[in-house]
Write an enzyme that holds these catalytic residues in place. Structure first.
Site, PDB file in Angstrom:
ATOM      1  N   ARG A 278       0.865  -1.188   0.000  1.00 49.00           N
ATOM      2  CA  ARG A 278       0.000   0.000   0.000  1.00 49.00           C
ATOM      3  C   ARG A 278       0.897   1.233   0.000  1.00 49.00           C
ATOM      4  NH1 ARG A 278      -0.165   2.233   5.280  1.00 49.00           N
ATOM      5  NH2 ARG A 278      -0.051   0.730   6.981  1.00 49.00           N
TER       6      ARG A 278
ATOM      7  N   HIS B  61      -2.542   3.878   5.952  1.00 51.74           N
ATOM      8  CA  HIS B  61      -3.514   2.811   6.196  1.00 51.74           C
ATOM      9  C   HIS B  61      -4.918   3.317   5.896  1.00 51.74           C
ATOM     10  CE1 HIS B  61      -5.722  -0.446   8.077  1.00 51.74           C
ATOM     11  NE2 HIS B  61      -6.361   0.445   8.813  1.00 51.74           N
TER      12      HIS B  61
ATOM     13  N   TYR C 290       6.049   5.563  10.725  1.00 49.12           N
ATOM     14  CA  TYR C 290       6.569   4.214  10.985  1.00 49.12           C
ATOM     15  C   TYR C 290       7.167   3.514   9.760  1.00 49.12           C
ATOM     16  CZ  TYR C 290       1.801   3.151   9.320  1.00 49.12           C
ATOM     17  OH  TYR C 290       0.636   3.106   8.601  1.00 49.12           O
TER      18      TYR C 290
END
Length: 295
Positions: free
Chosen positions: A239, A243, A252
């Site tokens: 991706r 998210h 992150y």
């Protein structure tokens, strides 16, 4: 491969040049639709939205391998498969805008499932019902790598194996379960091998390769329809975005990782393939991109 070279010509689908161009045009459309829904959220005209950027080949390839009479059980990152299986884009937008009328449509697509990993059970239950009625309908459930860490996922596969249901478990392994990387989710070398405990076939494929996705999903669908039971497919993808629109993946994910996967973008890969076949031109891409934005 990610440079557009065919490495297994014997597995290529029998698509003519017109079909190949339609496939690329659809990939472009899905990405434009994805960008549009993100922009609507950023403008305050929609609620949270979960992007599919990077998943287009996995969803298009698998959609082309099943019948409209089959049933799709989506998670939340399935704009592509829902649209391609018959859900109008308007309904998809309404859903993310918080209007439940967005879950009312004629297509054989179950409502979006937000709880992680629960809907494979629904897919198996429906498939079992179809088998008991001696119908040729199969089911396919879509989920991410994070769902394979949930108990419901194992229960669904176990039940499917025991009852030999016509079910396809389609895992879009995009390397991250929100901020938890794949390496911290399981010690298993692959997610596909989790099928072994359920006694069903499992296969890992390149989820950014439309041809690989189509070929393997078509084989799994044929097996299911022939009464040979379920299959677990692990489509390795990525991706590119957050998210969801409520997430900030820069907190992150290292930039080097994103750069690595950008070179494996399913749209870039397919464009390179078309270029090698002398089917692509910049003028044509501009034309179809404008058409996509206008839909």
């Amino acid at each position: 491969d990610h440079e557009g070279n065919v490495v297994r010509p014997e597995l290529l689908p029998p698509w003519n040049d017109k079909k190949l161009l339609e496939v690329y045009q659809t990939l472009l459309f899905l990405r434009q639709a994805d960008y549009k829904l993100i922009n609507l959220q950023r403008q305050g005209r929609s609620g949270s939205y979960i992007s599919i950027e990077g998943h287009e080949a996995a969803q298009l390839g698998s959609a082309m391998a099943i019948e409209k009479s089959d049933w799709v059980f989506p998670a939340f990152r399935e704009l592509g498969i829902c649209y391609l299986h018959g859900v109008p884009l308007e309904k998809i937008a309404l859903y993310w805008m918080g209007n439940e009328w967005g879950s009312h449509y004629e297509a054989n697509v179950a409502p979006v499932c937000i709880p992680v990993g629960t809907h494979p059970l629904h897919a198996v239950g429906y498939a079992w019902a179809m088998k008991l009625q001696k119908k040729s309908t199969i089911t396919i459930s879509y989920f991410g790598d994070g769902a394979t860490s949930e108990g419901d996922f194992y229960e669904a596969m176990n039940f499917a194996g025991v009852m030999n249901t016509p079910t396809i478990f389609f895992c879009q392994n995009n390397q991250w379960a929100i901020s938890v990387p794949r390496k911290k989710q399981t010690a298993a070398k692959t997610l596909a091998q989790k099928s072994i405990a359920a006694g069903i076939p499992g296969i890992q494929i390149d989820g950014n390769d439309v041809f690989a996705v189509y070929t393997v999903t078509a084989e799994a669908a044929a097996r299911a329809r022939a009464g040979k039971g379920p299959t677990l497919i692990e489509a390795v993808t990525y991706r590119f975005g957050n998210h969801s629109t409520s997430d900030d993946a820069t907190k992150y994910r290292p930039k080097e990782e994103i750069d690595y996967w950008r070179k494996r973008d399913p749209l870039v890969r397919f464009k390179l393939y078309l270029q090698k076949k002398k089917l692509w031109s910049e003028a044509w891409e501009q034309k179809v991109s404008e058409e996509a934005r206008g839909k």
